[in-house]
Design a protein around this motif. Structure first.
Motif, PDB file in Angstrom:
ATOM      1  N   ASN A 263       0.824  -1.200   0.000  1.00  0.00           N
ATOM      2  CA  ASN A 263       0.000   0.000   0.000  1.00  0.00           C
ATOM      3  C   ASN A 263       0.860   1.252   0.000  1.00  0.00           C
ATOM      4  O   ASN A 263       1.854   1.339   0.725  1.00  0.00           O
TER       5      ASN A 263
ATOM      6  N   ASP B 133       0.564   5.708  -0.033  1.00  0.00           N
ATOM      7  CA  ASP B 133      -0.322   6.825   0.290  1.00  0.00           C
ATOM      8  C   ASP B 133      -0.394   7.826  -0.859  1.00  0.00           C
ATOM      9  O   ASP B 133      -1.326   8.627  -0.930  1.00  0.00           O
TER      10      ASP B 133
ATOM     11  N   ARG C 178      -5.937   2.943 -11.904  1.00  0.00           N
ATOM     12  CA  ARG C 178      -7.305   3.387 -11.597  1.00  0.00           C
ATOM     13  C   ARG C 178      -8.341   2.318 -11.932  1.00  0.00           C
ATOM     14  O   ARG C 178      -9.450   2.359 -11.413  1.00  0.00           O
TER      15      ARG C 178
ATOM     16  N   ASP D  52      -8.725  -3.170  -8.644  1.00  0.00           N
ATOM     17  CA  ASP D  52      -9.485  -3.260  -7.405  1.00  0.00           C
ATOM     18  C   ASP D  52      -8.481  -3.141  -6.258  1.00  0.00           C
ATOM     19  O   ASP D  52      -8.158  -4.114  -5.589  1.00  0.00           O
ATOM     20  N   ALA D  53      -7.942  -1.949  -6.109  1.00  0.00           N
ATOM     21  CA  ALA D  53      -6.913  -1.676  -5.101  1.00  0.00           C
ATOM     22  C   ALA D  53      -7.206  -0.302  -4.501  1.00  0.00           C
ATOM     23  O   ALA D  53      -7.918   0.488  -5.102  1.00  0.00           O
ATOM     24  N   PRO D  54      -6.657  -0.018  -3.316  1.00  0.00           N
ATOM     25  CA  PRO D  54      -6.886   1.312  -2.724  1.00  0.00           C
ATOM     26  C   PRO D  54      -6.448   2.413  -3.693  1.00  0.00           C
ATOM     27  O   PRO D  54      -5.360   2.346  -4.252  1.00  0.00           O
ATOM     28  N   GLN D  55      -7.326   3.374  -3.899  1.00  0.00           N
ATOM     29  CA  GLN D  55      -7.022   4.481  -4.813  1.00  0.00           C
ATOM     30  C   GLN D  55      -6.547   5.678  -3.996  1.00  0.00           C
ATOM     31  O   GLN D  55      -7.287   6.179  -3.153  1.00  0.00           O
ATOM     32  N   VAL D  56      -5.315   6.088  -4.248  1.00  0.00           N
ATOM     33  CA  VAL D  56      -4.722   7.201  -3.507  1.00  0.00           C
ATOM     34  C   VAL D  56      -4.268   8.266  -4.500  1.00  0.00           C
ATOM     35  O   VAL D  56      -4.198   8.012  -5.700  1.00  0.00           O
TER      36      VAL D  56
END
Length: 123
Positions: free
Chosen positions: A45, A47, A68, A71-75
């Protein structure tokens, strides 16, 4: 400590950005192109991403579009490039960038928007 991924094929640029960000208190990881960056982004991950436009294998626009769609955290992502035209900015934002900076960047041009995007308040 917040972690930032610097994606740039130029070692001198990565080193320059690394020094600025580490002095500002961030953990820094580097990638030399969009393919390597995507692999790292899916393994750990981050930030924030600092993304160069012109790179071999997968350029900055391609990296952001791929990222984008994951299916992963979008920062937040800051695109940093020598390309300064309005069309380049438009392409960057269309690909998913949150900010577009033109190289060379001065330390405060990099650190201030990062602090803003990450919600890091000045002491």
């Amino acid at each position: 400590m917040k972690r930032i991924l610097i994606i740039d094929d130029a070692a001198t640029v990565r080193l320059y950005h690394r020094r600025i960000l580490q002095e500002a208190g961030y953990e820094v990881v580097e990638a030399i192109n969009g393919v390597e960056a995507l692999e790292k982004a899916l393994q750990m991950n981050f930030d924030l991403y600092i993304v160069d436009v012109n790179m071999p294998k997968l350029d900055g626009y391609g990296f952001l579009r791929e990222l984008r769609n994951q299916d992963a955290p979008q920062v937040p992502a800051i695109m940093v490039s020598t390309e300064a035209s309005a069309a380049d900015r438009k392409r960057a934002y269309a690909a998913g960038a949150n900010l577009y900076l033109v190289k060379p960047t001065r330390p405060e041009q990099l650190v201030a928007p990062i602090a803003l995007l990450l919600g890091d308040q000045e002491e």
